[in-house]
Design a protein around this motif. Sequence first.
Motif, PDB file in Angstrom:
ATOM      1  N   ALA A  38      -5.811   7.257  -0.265  1.00 35.19           N
ATOM      2  CA  ALA A  38      -6.931   6.890   0.610  1.00 35.19           C
ATOM      3  C   ALA A  38      -6.872   5.404   0.948  1.00 35.19           C
ATOM      4  O   ALA A  38      -7.132   5.014   2.089  1.00 35.19           O
ATOM      5  N   VAL A  39      -6.532   4.569  -0.032  1.00 32.30           N
ATOM      6  CA  VAL A  39      -6.414   3.129   0.212  1.00 32.30           C
ATOM      7  C   VAL A  39      -5.347   2.877   1.280  1.00 32.30           C
ATOM      8  O   VAL A  39      -5.563   2.077   2.195  1.00 32.30           O
ATOM      9  N   ARG A  40      -4.242   3.573   1.184  1.00 32.78           N
ATOM     10  CA  ARG A  40      -3.176   3.418   2.190  1.00 32.78           C
ATOM     11  C   ARG A  40      -3.698   3.772   3.588  1.00 32.78           C
ATOM     12  O   ARG A  40      -3.514   3.016   4.542  1.00 32.78           O
ATOM     13  N   GLY A  41      -4.360   4.910   3.710  1.00 30.85           N
ATOM     14  CA  GLY A  41      -4.912   5.326   5.000  1.00 30.85           C
ATOM     15  C   GLY A  41      -5.966   4.365   5.512  1.00 30.85           C
ATOM     16  O   GLY A  41      -6.015   4.041   6.703  1.00 30.85           O
TER      17      GLY A  41
ATOM     18  N   THR B 215       0.841  -1.207   0.000  1.00 29.02           N
ATOM     19  CA  THR B 215       0.000   0.000   0.000  1.00 29.02           C
ATOM     20  C   THR B 215       0.872   1.251   0.000  1.00 29.02           C
ATOM     21  O   THR B 215       0.491   2.263  -0.594  1.00 29.02           O
ATOM     22  N   HIS B 216       2.026   1.180   0.613  1.00 28.40           N
ATOM     23  CA  HIS B 216       2.956   2.311   0.567  1.00 28.40           C
ATOM     24  C   HIS B 216       3.587   2.435  -0.823  1.00 28.40           C
ATOM     25  O   HIS B 216       3.683   3.529  -1.375  1.00 28.40           O
ATOM     26  N   ALA B 217       4.006   1.314  -1.383  1.00 28.22           N
ATOM     27  CA  ALA B 217       4.669   1.329  -2.698  1.00 28.22           C
ATOM     28  C   ALA B 217       3.767   1.886  -3.797  1.00 28.22           C
ATOM     29  O   ALA B 217       4.232   2.648  -4.648  1.00 28.22           O
ATOM     30  N   ILE B 218       2.490   1.543  -3.770  1.00 30.62           N
ATOM     31  CA  ILE B 218       1.618   2.030  -4.850  1.00 30.62           C
ATOM     32  C   ILE B 218       1.325   3.523  -4.732  1.00 30.62           C
ATOM     33  O   ILE B 218       1.027   4.160  -5.735  1.00 30.62           O
TER      34      ILE B 218
END
Length: 128
Positions: A69-72, A53-56
Motif C-alpha cells: 500500500a505504501v508503494r501504491g 518503496t519498490h525494494a521494501i
Amino acid sequence: MPQLSKIRYCLTHIKLFDDFRPYTKVIKNKEVGHMTTVKDYIATHDDRLNFYTHAITNAHGQNHPEVFAVRGQYIRLRTAVNSDLSLDENFAELRQTTHDYAIPNDVCPVFKATYHMLATADKLNASA
C-alpha cells in the motif's frame, strides 16, 4: 525469502546510493532547511523513494504487507506532485497505513530510510 536474504537484498541494493549511511542525518540537519516546498523535496528524492518503496515490497512484503500500500500511495503522491495537486489526502493515507511512520523492529535500513523520507515530506507539507 528468509529474513537474512531479505536483509542482504536491501543492503545489496542500497549500494547504488553511496550516501545512504548518513542519509537520515542529512535530512534532519541540512536538506530540509534548503528545501522550500514539499514538491521540491519529492522531486529531489524521487529516484531514491521510487527505488526504496519498490525494494521494501520485495524484502518485507511477506511480513509487512502494508508496504504494498505504501508503494501504491507513493506512486499516487508522485502523480499528485507532478499534476500540481494538493497532497494533504495522500499524506493522510500514508500516515494511516504506516501508523504515523512507525518503524517495525525487524526491518532493514532501506525500510527505515523510506519511512524517514516520507515523514520528512509529510512535515514539509504540513508546514506549507
